[in-house]
Design a protein around this motif. Sequence first.
Motif, short mmCIF file in Angstrom:
data_model
loop_
_atom_site.label_atom_id
_atom_site.label_comp_id
_atom_site.label_asym_id
_atom_site.label_seq_id
_atom_site.Cartn_x
_atom_site.Cartn_y
_atom_site.Cartn_z
N ALA A 198 120.09 62.27 -19.55
CA ALA A 198 118.82 62.33 -20.82
C ALA A 198 118.37 63.25 -19.85
CB ALA A 198 118.62 60.61 -22.04
N VAL A 199 117.90 62.27 -18.72
CA VAL A 199 117.25 63.50 -17.77
C VAL A 199 117.63 64.89 -16.94
CG1 VAL A 199 115.96 63.27 -15.26
CG2 VAL A 199 116.53 61.16 -16.72
N LYS A 200 118.85 65.12 -16.91
CA LYS A 200 119.39 66.20 -16.87
C LYS A 200 119.07 67.02 -18.15
CE LYS A 200 122.84 65.03 -13.37
NZ LYS A 200 124.58 64.48 -13.12
N ALA A 201 118.86 66.34 -18.74
CA ALA A 201 119.30 66.93 -19.75
C ALA A 201 117.85 68.33 -20.67
CB ALA A 201 119.58 66.22 -21.81
N GLU A 202 116.70 66.98 -20.13
CA GLU A 202 115.90 67.68 -20.44
C GLU A 202 115.37 69.11 -18.91
OE1 GLU A 202 112.29 68.86 -20.82
OE2 GLU A 202 113.08 67.72 -22.46
N PRO A 203 115.00 69.89 -19.96
CA PRO A 203 114.16 70.68 -18.59
C PRO A 203 113.28 70.49 -17.96
CG PRO A 203 115.46 71.87 -21.22
CD PRO A 203 115.13 70.92 -21.04
N ARG A 204 112.18 70.87 -18.95
CA ARG A 204 111.00 69.88 -17.88
C ARG A 204 110.83 69.11 -16.55
NH1 ARG A 204 107.51 68.38 -23.46
NH2 ARG A 204 110.08 67.01 -23.51
N LEU A 205 112.29 68.63 -16.57
CA LEU A 205 112.54 67.11 -15.35
C LEU A 205 113.92 67.75 -14.18
CD1 LEU A 205 112.68 64.02 -17.70
CD2 LEU A 205 110.71 64.78 -16.03
N ALA A 206 114.05 69.05 -14.41
CA ALA A 206 114.49 69.85 -13.42
C ALA A 206 114.59 69.50 -12.99
CB ALA A 206 115.25 71.36 -13.98
N ASP A 207 112.98 69.10 -12.26
CA ASP A 207 113.09 69.08 -10.76
C ASP A 207 112.14 67.50 -10.10
OD1 ASP A 207 112.54 72.10 -9.83
OD2 ASP A 207 111.16 72.65 -10.76
N MET A 208 112.87 66.51 -11.10
CA MET A 208 113.15 65.57 -10.53
C MET A 208 112.98 64.89 -9.40
SD MET A 208 112.58 62.05 -13.33
CE MET A 208 111.64 61.19 -12.54
N ALA A 209 113.23 64.47 -8.12
CA ALA A 209 113.48 64.17 -7.33
C ALA A 209 114.40 63.27 -7.23
CB ALA A 209 112.94 63.16 -6.44
N LEU A 210 114.61 62.01 -8.68
CA LEU A 210 116.16 62.13 -9.30
C LEU A 210 117.29 62.82 -8.81
CD1 LEU A 210 117.20 59.70 -10.20
CD2 LEU A 210 116.39 59.65 -12.69
N LEU A 211 117.06 63.56 -9.91
CA LEU A 211 117.85 65.37 -9.86
C LEU A 211 118.53 65.57 -8.46
CD1 LEU A 211 117.13 66.51 -13.09
CD2 LEU A 211 118.87 64.70 -12.43
N THR A 224 105.90 62.52 -10.07
CA THR A 224 105.17 63.80 -10.59
C THR A 224 103.68 62.60 -11.44
OG1 THR A 224 105.43 65.12 -12.11
CG2 THR A 224 105.63 65.76 -9.96
N ALA A 225 103.25 62.99 -12.23
CA ALA A 225 102.54 62.59 -13.22
C ALA A 225 103.06 63.14 -14.46
CB ALA A 225 100.72 62.16 -13.17
N GLU A 226 103.04 64.55 -14.38
CA GLU A 226 103.79 65.02 -15.42
C GLU A 226 104.83 64.32 -16.24
OE1 GLU A 226 102.48 66.53 -12.89
OE2 GLU A 226 100.66 67.21 -13.78
N GLU A 227 106.25 64.47 -15.17
CA GLU A 227 107.46 63.50 -15.09
C GLU A 227 107.37 61.96 -15.58
OE1 GLU A 227 109.24 65.43 -11.19
OE2 GLU A 227 108.72 63.71 -10.85
N LYS A 287 104.23 61.04 -17.34
CA LYS A 287 104.43 61.13 -18.76
C LYS A 287 105.87 61.13 -19.47
CE LYS A 287 99.35 62.34 -17.82
NZ LYS A 287 98.43 63.50 -17.46
N LEU A 288 106.16 62.32 -18.94
CA LEU A 288 107.81 62.43 -20.08
C LEU A 288 108.25 61.40 -20.37
CD1 LEU A 288 109.37 64.19 -21.71
CD2 LEU A 288 109.55 65.64 -19.71
N VAL A 289 108.88 60.65 -18.90
CA VAL A 289 109.86 59.48 -18.67
C VAL A 289 109.47 58.32 -20.15
CG1 VAL A 289 111.25 58.68 -17.62
CG2 VAL A 289 111.13 60.16 -17.10
N CYS A 290 108.11 58.48 -19.98
CA CYS A 290 107.37 56.72 -20.71
C CYS A 290 107.57 57.02 -21.64
CB CYS A 290 106.08 56.87 -19.75
SG CYS A 290 105.92 56.13 -18.69
N LYS A 291 107.17 59.11 -22.43
CA LYS A 291 107.41 59.22 -23.65
C LYS A 291 108.92 59.62 -24.26
CE LYS A 291 106.84 62.91 -26.63
NZ LYS A 291 105.88 64.29 -27.13
N MET A 292 110.01 59.37 -23.54
CA MET A 292 111.34 59.28 -23.48
C MET A 292 111.92 57.77 -24.14
SD MET A 292 112.52 62.15 -20.78
CE MET A 292 114.91 62.50 -21.41
N GLY A 293 111.03 56.81 -23.01
CA GLY A 293 111.74 55.57 -23.32
C GLY A 293 110.72 55.25 -24.19
N GLY A 294 109.98 55.68 -24.89
CA GLY A 294 109.10 54.93 -26.42
C GLY A 294 107.68 54.34 -25.78
#
Length: 137
Positions: free
Chosen positions: A100-113, A124-127, A129-136
């Motif tokens: 799911a992280v790989k499929a989200e273009p806004r997470l392309a620069d995440m250290a996990l990848l 990052t703060a943006e990452e 917020k987005l991952v928290c949203k993806m996790g419900g």
Amino acid sequence: MAYWLVKSEPSVWSWDQQVAKGAEGEAWTGVRNHSAKLHMVAMRRGDRAFFYHSNEGKEIVGIAEIIREAYPDPTDASGKFVCVDIKADKPLKTPVTLAAVKAEPRLADMALLKYSRLSVQPVTAEEWKLVCKMGGL
């Protein structure tokens, strides 16, 4: 507040084991990578970290809180490495898989990848917020 991601193989140390430690938390020991060490040194009490199940599961399953800043890792005979204490804060309602992280273009620069083998990473703060949203959350 800063955000982080810590990785553990669930067969070695799982989210459920972290939760079972309660408010006292647990020392995050055994990190033997200098980049990860520098991230741990930068952690501050109250920072939050995603808890990621690596190898088995490959998913972000919960949020942990840093409750003690870096100190010498008692499992390191060389004296070169540090640990921090963390406690479980809350599980994600829906685990966020690596796919799911790989499929989200806004997470392309995440250290996990970008640094997939690094066991302690900044988020990052943006990452966050987005991952928290993806996790419900």
